[in-house]
Design a protein around this motif. Sequence first.
Motif, mmCIF file in Angstrom:
data_model
loop_
_atom_site.group_PDB
_atom_site.id
_atom_site.type_symbol
_atom_site.label_atom_id
_atom_site.label_comp_id
_atom_site.label_asym_id
_atom_site.label_seq_id
_atom_site.Cartn_x
_atom_site.Cartn_y
_atom_site.Cartn_z
ATOM 1 N N ILE A 39 6.119 3.857 2.605
ATOM 2 C CA ILE A 39 6.055 5.178 3.219
ATOM 3 C C ILE A 39 6.871 6.173 2.414
ATOM 4 O O ILE A 39 7.992 5.884 2.012
ATOM 5 C CB ILE A 39 6.599 5.121 4.665
ATOM 6 N N GLY A 40 6.298 7.355 2.180
ATOM 7 C CA GLY A 40 7.053 8.381 1.485
ATOM 8 C C GLY A 40 6.159 9.477 0.944
ATOM 9 O O GLY A 40 4.961 9.512 1.197
ATOM 10 N N ILE A 41 6.790 10.359 0.187
ATOM 11 C CA ILE A 41 6.080 11.478 -0.421
ATOM 12 C C ILE A 41 6.158 11.320 -1.933
ATOM 13 O O ILE A 41 7.247 11.165 -2.501
ATOM 14 C CB ILE A 41 6.689 12.821 0.009
ATOM 15 N N HIS A 42 5.015 11.336 -2.572
ATOM 16 C CA HIS A 42 4.958 11.219 -4.025
ATOM 17 C C HIS A 42 5.585 12.460 -4.647
ATOM 18 O O HIS A 42 5.405 13.576 -4.134
ATOM 19 C CB HIS A 42 3.498 11.079 -4.468
ATOM 20 N N PRO A 43 6.344 12.308 -5.743
ATOM 21 C CA PRO A 43 6.979 13.475 -6.368
ATOM 22 C C PRO A 43 5.999 14.607 -6.709
ATOM 23 O O PRO A 43 6.359 15.787 -6.591
ATOM 24 C CB PRO A 43 7.589 12.884 -7.644
ATOM 25 N N MET A 44 4.788 14.282 -7.084
ATOM 26 C CA MET A 44 3.799 15.336 -7.391
ATOM 27 C C MET A 44 3.454 16.133 -6.126
ATOM 28 O O MET A 44 3.260 17.342 -6.183
ATOM 29 C CB MET A 44 2.527 14.734 -7.994
ATOM 30 N N GLU A 45 3.373 15.453 -4.983
ATOM 31 C CA GLU A 45 3.088 16.127 -3.734
ATOM 32 C C GLU A 45 4.262 17.003 -3.323
ATOM 33 O O GLU A 45 4.082 18.088 -2.774
ATOM 34 C CB GLU A 45 2.766 15.113 -2.624
ATOM 35 N N TYR A 46 5.456 16.522 -3.588
ATOM 36 C CA TYR A 46 6.655 17.293 -3.249
ATOM 37 C C TYR A 46 6.681 18.604 -4.042
ATOM 38 O O TYR A 46 6.955 19.671 -3.502
ATOM 39 C CB TYR A 46 7.914 16.466 -3.542
ATOM 40 N N ARG A 47 6.355 18.520 -5.323
ATOM 41 C CA ARG A 47 6.345 19.721 -6.179
ATOM 42 C C ARG A 47 5.286 20.721 -5.723
ATOM 43 O O ARG A 47 5.475 21.918 -5.811
ATOM 44 C CB ARG A 47 6.130 19.338 -7.630
ATOM 45 N N LYS A 48 4.143 20.210 -5.231
ATOM 46 C CA LYS A 48 3.078 21.107 -4.764
ATOM 47 C C LYS A 48 3.524 21.920 -3.555
ATOM 48 O O LYS A 48 3.062 23.029 -3.346
ATOM 49 C CB LYS A 48 1.839 20.306 -4.382
ATOM 50 N N SER A 49 4.414 21.356 -2.750
ATOM 51 C CA SER A 49 4.831 22.011 -1.514
ATOM 52 C C SER A 49 5.897 23.086 -1.754
ATOM 53 O O SER A 49 6.231 23.822 -0.845
ATOM 54 C CB SER A 49 5.350 20.981 -0.516
ATOM 55 N N LYS A 50 6.424 23.161 -2.934
ATOM 56 C CA LYS A 50 7.489 24.151 -3.231
ATOM 57 C C LYS A 50 6.906 25.479 -3.639
ATOM 58 O O LYS A 50 5.895 25.629 -4.175
ATOM 59 C CB LYS A 50 8.385 23.604 -4.325
ATOM 60 N N SER A 95 0.844 -1.186 0.000
ATOM 61 C CA SER A 95 0.000 0.000 0.000
ATOM 62 C C SER A 95 0.885 1.243 0.000
ATOM 63 O O SER A 95 1.587 1.527 0.962
ATOM 64 C CB SER A 95 -0.919 -0.003 1.219
ATOM 65 N N VAL A 96 0.832 1.969 -1.112
ATOM 66 C CA VAL A 96 1.724 3.113 -1.306
ATOM 67 C C VAL A 96 1.121 4.396 -0.735
ATOM 68 O O VAL A 96 -0.095 4.543 -0.641
ATOM 69 C CB VAL A 96 2.069 3.307 -2.800
ATOM 70 N N SER A 97 2.006 5.291 -0.350
ATOM 71 C CA SER A 97 1.619 6.571 0.240
ATOM 72 C C SER A 97 1.923 7.706 -0.719
ATOM 73 O O SER A 97 2.726 7.559 -1.640
ATOM 74 C CB SER A 97 2.391 6.785 1.542
ATOM 75 N N GLU A 98 1.297 8.849 -0.432
ATOM 76 C CA GLU A 98 1.539 10.046 -1.231
ATOM 77 C C GLU A 98 2.106 11.189 -0.402
ATOM 78 O O GLU A 98 2.764 12.071 -0.919
ATOM 79 C CB GLU A 98 0.238 10.512 -1.881
ATOM 80 N N ASP A 99 1.792 11.170 0.896
ATOM 81 C CA ASP A 99 2.187 12.269 1.771
ATOM 82 C C ASP A 99 2.228 11.757 3.212
ATOM 83 O O ASP A 99 2.076 10.555 3.457
ATOM 84 C CB ASP A 99 1.217 13.440 1.632
ATOM 85 N N LEU A 100 2.447 12.667 4.163
ATOM 86 C CA LEU A 100 2.539 12.256 5.561
ATOM 87 C C LEU A 100 1.247 11.607 6.053
ATOM 88 O O LEU A 100 1.271 10.560 6.699
ATOM 89 C CB LEU A 100 2.885 13.463 6.446
ATOM 90 N N GLU A 101 0.107 12.211 5.735
ATOM 91 C CA GLU A 101 -1.181 11.685 6.191
ATOM 92 C C GLU A 101 -1.420 10.258 5.687
ATOM 93 O O GLU A 101 -1.796 9.371 6.451
ATOM 94 C CB GLU A 101 -2.317 12.596 5.733
ATOM 95 N N SER A 102 -1.199 10.029 4.400
ATOM 96 C CA SER A 102 -1.415 8.684 3.852
ATOM 97 C C SER A 102 -0.360 7.702 4.378
ATOM 98 O O SER A 102 -0.655 6.525 4.558
ATOM 99 C CB SER A 102 -1.419 8.708 2.326
#
Length: 67
Positions: free
Chosen positions: A56-67, A31-38
């Motif tokens: 566990i981890g942050i999806h690259p698309m989520e990382y780009r949104k945070s910049k 089960s893959v994650s996208e961000d801290l909550e998931s």
Amino acid sequence: MKYIDSHCHLYKFNEIERKRIIRNKDIIILSVSEDLESSLKNLVLSQLNENVIPAIGIHPMEYRKSK
């Protein structure tokens, strides 16, 4: 025989669907994650179900949104 679902966003399913998926012990679910909550949701799911492996981890698309 065991099967592996190598890319599932299990935390996105509602509780009824999740139970239906998890109850089949012949399937191991990554089960893959996208961000801290998931990531936190996946950790809980893996602690409650022996056939769920959290990714566990942050999806690259989520990382780009945070910049």
